[in-house]
Structure formats: structure tokens, C-alpha cells
Design an enzyme around this catalytic site. Sequence first.
Site, short mmCIF file in Angstrom:
data_model
loop_
_atom_site.label_atom_id
_atom_site.label_comp_id
_atom_site.label_asym_id
_atom_site.label_seq_id
_atom_site.Cartn_x
_atom_site.Cartn_y
_atom_site.Cartn_z
N GLU A 92 -2.10 -5.73 -49.06
CA GLU A 92 -2.15 -4.66 -48.07
C GLU A 92 -3.59 -4.37 -47.66
O GLU A 92 -4.51 -4.53 -48.46
CB GLU A 92 -1.51 -3.39 -48.65
CG GLU A 92 -0.01 -3.55 -48.81
CD GLU A 92 0.66 -2.43 -49.60
OE1 GLU A 92 1.85 -2.20 -49.37
OE2 GLU A 92 0.00 -1.80 -50.46
N CYS A 105 -9.97 -0.86 -45.09
CA CYS A 105 -10.01 -1.08 -46.54
C CYS A 105 -9.25 -2.38 -46.81
O CYS A 105 -8.06 -2.47 -46.52
CB CYS A 105 -9.32 0.13 -47.18
SG CYS A 105 -9.15 0.04 -48.94
N CYS A 112 -4.39 -7.03 -59.82
CA CYS A 112 -5.70 -6.85 -60.44
C CYS A 112 -5.54 -6.94 -61.95
O CYS A 112 -4.55 -6.45 -62.49
CB CYS A 112 -6.28 -5.48 -60.07
SG CYS A 112 -7.95 -5.21 -60.73
N CYS A 116 -7.00 -0.54 -65.21
CA CYS A 116 -7.41 0.86 -65.24
C CYS A 116 -6.15 1.72 -65.35
O CYS A 116 -5.16 1.48 -64.64
CB CYS A 116 -8.21 1.22 -64.00
SG CYS A 116 -9.67 0.19 -63.81
N CYS A 119 -4.45 3.44 -62.11
CA CYS A 119 -4.32 2.70 -60.84
C CYS A 119 -3.01 1.92 -60.79
O CYS A 119 -2.71 1.13 -61.70
CB CYS A 119 -5.50 1.75 -60.70
SG CYS A 119 -5.39 0.68 -59.26
N ASN A 213 -15.92 7.24 -62.67
CA ASN A 213 -14.67 7.86 -63.13
C ASN A 213 -14.72 8.56 -64.49
O ASN A 213 -13.70 9.11 -64.93
CB ASN A 213 -13.51 6.85 -63.14
CG ASN A 213 -13.22 6.29 -61.76
OD1 ASN A 213 -13.72 6.82 -60.77
ND2 ASN A 213 -12.45 5.23 -61.69
N CYS A 330 -5.91 5.65 -52.12
CA CYS A 330 -6.57 4.90 -53.21
C CYS A 330 -5.64 4.77 -54.39
O CYS A 330 -5.07 5.75 -54.85
CB CYS A 330 -7.80 5.65 -53.71
SG CYS A 330 -9.15 5.68 -52.58
N1 SAH Z 1 -11.26 -2.61 -57.99
C1 SAH Z 1 -12.26 -1.92 -57.29
C2 SAH Z 1 -11.88 -1.60 -55.87
C3 SAH Z 1 -10.46 -1.17 -55.60
S1 SAH Z 1 -9.96 0.37 -56.26
C4 SAH Z 1 -12.67 -0.67 -58.03
O1 SAH Z 1 -11.98 -0.28 -58.96
O2 SAH Z 1 -13.71 -0.11 -57.66
C5 SAH Z 1 -10.69 1.53 -55.12
C6 SAH Z 1 -10.92 2.92 -55.68
O3 SAH Z 1 -9.66 3.58 -55.92
C7 SAH Z 1 -11.66 2.93 -57.02
O4 SAH Z 1 -12.74 3.83 -56.95
C8 SAH Z 1 -10.62 3.48 -58.00
O5 SAH Z 1 -11.24 4.20 -59.04
C9 SAH Z 1 -9.77 4.35 -57.09
N2 SAH Z 1 -8.43 4.64 -57.58
C10 SAH Z 1 -7.61 3.81 -58.24
N3 SAH Z 1 -6.43 4.44 -58.52
C11 SAH Z 1 -6.53 5.68 -58.01
C12 SAH Z 1 -5.64 6.80 -57.94
N4 SAH Z 1 -4.42 6.74 -58.45
N5 SAH Z 1 -6.07 7.93 -57.33
C13 SAH Z 1 -7.31 7.98 -56.77
N6 SAH Z 1 -8.16 6.95 -56.79
C14 SAH Z 1 -7.80 5.81 -57.41
FE1 SF4 Z 2 -8.31 -2.96 -60.46
FE2 SF4 Z 2 -7.31 -0.60 -59.77
FE3 SF4 Z 2 -9.12 -0.77 -61.73
FE4 SF4 Z 2 -9.88 -1.19 -59.17
S1 SF4 Z 2 -9.11 0.73 -60.04
S2 SF4 Z 2 -10.40 -2.44 -61.00
S3 SF4 Z 2 -8.01 -2.18 -58.37
S4 SF4 Z 2 -7.05 -1.66 -61.78
#
Ligand code: SAH
Ligand code: SF4
Length: 344
Positions: A92, A105, A112, A116, A119, A213, A330
Site C-alpha cells: 500500500e 508515503c 516487515c 515492533c 505496528c 519511540n 501510521c
Molecule cells: N519501518 C520504518 C518506516 C515505516 S513505519 C520505521 O519504523 O521507521 C512509519 C512510522 O509509523 C514509524 O515511525 C513507526 O514508529 C510508526 N508506527 C508504527 N505503528 C504505529 C501505530 N500503530 N501508531 C502510530 N504510529 C505507528
Molecule cells: Fe517495521 Fe512497523 Fe517496526 Fe517500522 S514500525 S520497523 S514497519 S514493524
Amino acid sequence: MEKTDIKNLTLSGLEAYISGLGKERFRAKQIFKWLYQMDAMDFDEMTNVSKEFRAVLKERAEISNLSPEAVEASGDGTRKYLFRLADGASVESVLIPDEGRNTLCISSQVGCAMKCAFCLTGTFGLARNLTTAEIVNQVCAVKREHPVNNIVFMGMGEPLANLSAVIPAVNILTDPDGFQFSTRKVTVSTSGLVPEMAELGRGCTVNLAVSLNATTDEVRDQIMPVNRAYPLKELLAACKAFPLPSRRWITIEYVMIRDLNDTLDDAKRLVRLISNIPSKVNLIPFNEHDGCGFKSPTQETIDRFHKYLLDKHVTVITRSSRGGDISAACGQLKGKLDQMGQQD
Ligand code: SAH
Ligand code: SF4
């Protein structure tokens, strides 16, 4: 013979490819402009390339493309594009309009591997890396419908785990003969792969966003497993060493999660941690999704955290959640991963 997808090639890659076919290198610039400035989908559109050479190219090379399988529009103007890839996987991209500018974006991987805890993309594991062509074709496809002013690698995937495709993609995006984006208009976001941050800086000129974070290793270890390999001290040193485009700052992303990293003590530690890094902070209230017990902080907590940073002269914006009604915010992107039954 398998055809070469020329959208996988940077300008210098295309020059080498073309001289390998016995043609002048300068032809590469013409072809590059056709691909990224005129959006050519067929070699026959390239009218300043001789018919004979077009025939050679058609025999050996191809121009790949993506078109969205579905587009969802949010009430706030955000648009989510679902792209089906040649092997059936999907990713997406999200277009976010803001004050007359459009930020796109884009995704760098299908899924991935970073796991995390907050996410949704991370819960499905990694299916595969995207190719350079699949990355730049997200931009080609959206640009056909809307102007795009900024590009952020903040969709699905960890871009720094796929540098061999991401660095060429950034170079195509910022090449004056390619998409012509200013290096200040392209941002790569990472969860904190320290050696790859240096490699990214060597391979291209681009803005960097780091998903911090947390303000202690204890909490960061808990929500971002990457921290066990590269703890805060190493991550912040890598931020400080990163060669940014001139007059730019590192974006420190900070997903605020209720009762986990949202206290005033966190705000204080955050100010201290980034004090010697030219940076601005993006506060992102956690976007809730099924299958994750975390909660978004109260508005009051967010405002208090934001105000503390402002009072300490930190440049900060709180990102209002965009596209939540279409799961485009996000951390909510998942393509069709769940339906593929994809696992790590
Ligand atoms: N993998 C990379 C880029 C994609 S994630 C990274 O982690 O930086 C893009 C952003 O979305 C990151 O800053 C991540 O911390 C944030 N993110 C992930 N899950 C989220 C959620 N459930 N609510 C808000 N932000 C989130
Ligand atoms: Fe991967 Fe989501 Fe962590 Fe970004 S925030 S590194 S997309 S698991």
C-alpha cells in the site's frame, strides 16, 4: 532470455546498460526522462530514440508498471492505494494532502521483519523485499492521478533492511534527469538499523527520520527488538553522524503510547537525548488496531508532552492521525498480507 526491467536501474546503471548494447551513454538521459518525466510505458513512445535502437531495447528490456487495484478515499482527503505485484503479493501507498502539498508515503517491503510491538505491519513478518522498480512505480502510479510534492518511506517495511533497492530508488527520485525531487523532499524512515544508516548516507543524499519511540533502553527493548542490537546510545551517535542535505534536521518520530512512554519524565529524557542532534520531533499518538493491547494517550497527556518540548525550544509537531477511517494511518498498513496467510 529474461528481459531487463529498466526501472530497476539508476541513471548510471542505465548508462552502463546502454553502452553494453553498443550505444552512446548520453542516450540514457533521454530514456530516463521518458520514464520519469513523461511517464512512458512503451519504448515506442521514445520518439527521440532511433527506431532501430528502440527495437533492440524492446527485445532485451521491459518497462514495468503498477496500477492500483483499489483506491480508498478518507473523509479527510487521504487516499490509500493498494498495488498488486507481479507475484501476487501486495503493498500500500498513502497520499496525504496538507495545506496544498501532497505527501506520498511509500512502501519498501512486503511486510516487515522488525516486529515492533505497536505496528500492525510488523505482526505479519516479512514476505519479501520490493525491487527498485516496485518502489519507484508506486510514485509513477500515484503521480498519474495527483501531483506529489514530498516522498516519505514510511509505508510498509523497514527501508534500511532493503538498501540495495532503496538507495537506487532514492537516487532515481532525486535525479535531475529522473523524477527531479529535491533531496529535501524525500525522507527515509528507520527503526534504527545503525550500520545501515551510515550506508544510506554514503549511497544517497536524503532526509532521515528515526523512530525513537522510547527514552530508555528498557522500554525501547520491550517495544522495538532492534534496540537490543543497537541501543539508544549507538542509535543517537549514528543520528549525529548522518550526512543530511544542507539546512535539514533529523526527524525524530515518537509514537506516544498510553502509560508506556508518555510521561513528563519521558519528555524530559527526550529533550536531553536529542540535545546535540539537529532535529525536530514528530509526536504520533498511537493508532489503535485490533490485535494490539496498547492505547493512545489522552489528549491532555499529548498536549502536556508537546508543550514541555516547546518550552525547551524543541521543534515539535503532533501529527494528527490521517486516514484512520480507511486504515491508512501510521502502523495500520497491511496490504493483503493477512489474506495471504503470510508468516515470518
Ligand atoms: N519501518 C520504518 C518506516 C515505516 S513505519 C520505521 O519504523 O521507521 C512509519 C512510522 O509509523 C514509524 O515511525 C513507526 O514508529 C510508526 N508506527 C508504527 N505503528 C504505529 C501505530 N500503530 N501508531 C502510530 N504510529 C505507528
Ligand atoms: Fe517495521 Fe512497523 Fe517496526 Fe517500522 S514500525 S520497523 S514497519 S514493524
